[in-house]
Design a protein around this motif. Structure first.
Motif, PDB file in Angstrom:
ATOM      1  N   TYR A  17      44.464  37.964  39.650  1.00 27.57           N
ATOM      2  CA  TYR A  17      44.183  39.249  39.027  1.00 27.57           C
ATOM      3  C   TYR A  17      45.272  40.235  39.384  1.00 27.57           C
ATOM      4  O   TYR A  17      45.672  40.322  40.545  1.00 27.57           O
ATOM      5  CB  TYR A  17      42.812  39.768  39.481  1.00 27.57           C
ATOM      6  N   TRP A  69      38.112  51.441  39.818  1.00 30.24           N
ATOM      7  CA  TRP A  69      37.496  50.845  41.010  1.00 30.24           C
ATOM      8  C   TRP A  69      36.952  51.943  41.930  1.00 30.24           C
ATOM      9  O   TRP A  69      35.800  51.931  42.337  1.00 30.24           O
ATOM     10  CB  TRP A  69      38.534  49.984  41.731  1.00 30.24           C
ATOM     11  N   VAL A 106      44.541  38.683  44.356  1.00 31.42           N
ATOM     12  CA  VAL A 106      44.836  39.933  43.664  1.00 31.42           C
ATOM     13  C   VAL A 106      46.253  40.372  44.013  1.00 31.42           C
ATOM     14  O   VAL A 106      46.637  40.368  45.180  1.00 31.42           O
ATOM     15  CB  VAL A 106      43.856  41.056  44.086  1.00 31.42           C
ATOM     16  N   LEU A 120      43.050  47.483  47.537  1.00 28.90           N
ATOM     17  CA  LEU A 120      42.005  46.504  47.816  1.00 28.90           C
ATOM     18  C   LEU A 120      42.380  45.694  49.047  1.00 28.90           C
ATOM     19  O   LEU A 120      43.529  45.253  49.170  1.00 28.90           O
ATOM     20  CB  LEU A 120      41.836  45.549  46.634  1.00 28.90           C
ATOM     21  N   ALA A 155      44.795  42.495  48.957  1.00 26.32           N
ATOM     22  CA  ALA A 155      45.689  42.463  47.794  1.00 26.32           C
ATOM     23  C   ALA A 155      47.140  42.333  48.249  1.00 26.32           C
ATOM     24  O   ALA A 155      47.553  42.965  49.213  1.00 26.32           O
ATOM     25  CB  ALA A 155      45.520  43.716  46.949  1.00 26.32           C
ATOM     26  N   PHE A 196      35.697  41.692  37.389  1.00 27.56           N
ATOM     27  CA  PHE A 196      36.716  41.522  38.413  1.00 27.56           C
ATOM     28  C   PHE A 196      36.096  41.574  39.806  1.00 27.56           C
ATOM     29  O   PHE A 196      36.442  40.768  40.674  1.00 27.56           O
ATOM     30  CB  PHE A 196      37.805  42.598  38.281  1.00 27.56           C
ATOM     31  N   TYR A 200      36.714  38.971  42.751  1.00 25.98           N
ATOM     32  CA  TYR A 200      37.336  39.460  43.985  1.00 25.98           C
ATOM     33  C   TYR A 200      36.461  39.121  45.188  1.00 25.98           C
ATOM     34  O   TYR A 200      36.948  38.615  46.195  1.00 25.98           O
ATOM     35  CB  TYR A 200      37.580  40.965  43.856  1.00 25.98           C
ATOM     36  N   GLU A 201      35.178  39.391  45.068  1.00 26.70           N
ATOM     37  CA  GLU A 201      34.260  39.101  46.168  1.00 26.70           C
ATOM     38  C   GLU A 201      34.157  37.603  46.443  1.00 26.70           C
ATOM     39  O   GLU A 201      33.867  37.190  47.558  1.00 26.70           O
ATOM     40  CB  GLU A 201      32.886  39.709  45.871  1.00 26.70           C
TER      41      GLU A 201
END
Length: 109
Positions: A59, A92, A20, A34, A37, A10, A14-15
């Motif tokens: 996600y 996370w 998200v 995050l 998000a 993930f 994400y990067e």
């Protein structure tokens, strides 16, 4: 079977800019989320599902992965391309990954 991914996989998505959606409650989101998000609490997901792009992999994350798993099951049944983040924000943060605090910052708001 709902699609699920681990934190490392993930993190790479994400990067790279994958969208998200955080399905926790606002107070949980404000305590640590995050960057970037979108907050859509699980109880609002049915009414707000149209905010997601069915053609883009999105996600879904919550605190440990249970609520987001339920959300993935429902959205997959409705034709969305969604993946549950197993372990959620707890996993996370446990890996020392960055989190932000405070309310959602919506573009243009």
């Amino acid at each position: 079977m709902p699609k699920t991914t681990d934190i490392a996989t993930f993190a790479a998505a994400y990067e790279a800019g994958a969208p998200v959606v955080d399905v926790r409650e606002p107070y949980e989101y404000e305590a640590g989320h995050l960057r970037g998000a979108t907050l859509i609490p699980l109880g609002q997901l049915g009414a707000r599902a149209g905010e997601l792009d069915k053609n883009t992999t999105t996600y879904l994350i919550c605190q440990v992965g249970q609520r987001s798993l339920r959300a993935v099951e429902a959205l997959e049944a409705a034709g969305y391309d969604v993946i549950n983040v197993d372990g959620g924000m707890s996993a996370w943060a446990a890996q020392g990954r960055p989190i932000e605090r405070g309310p959602e910052q919506r573009p243009g708001a």
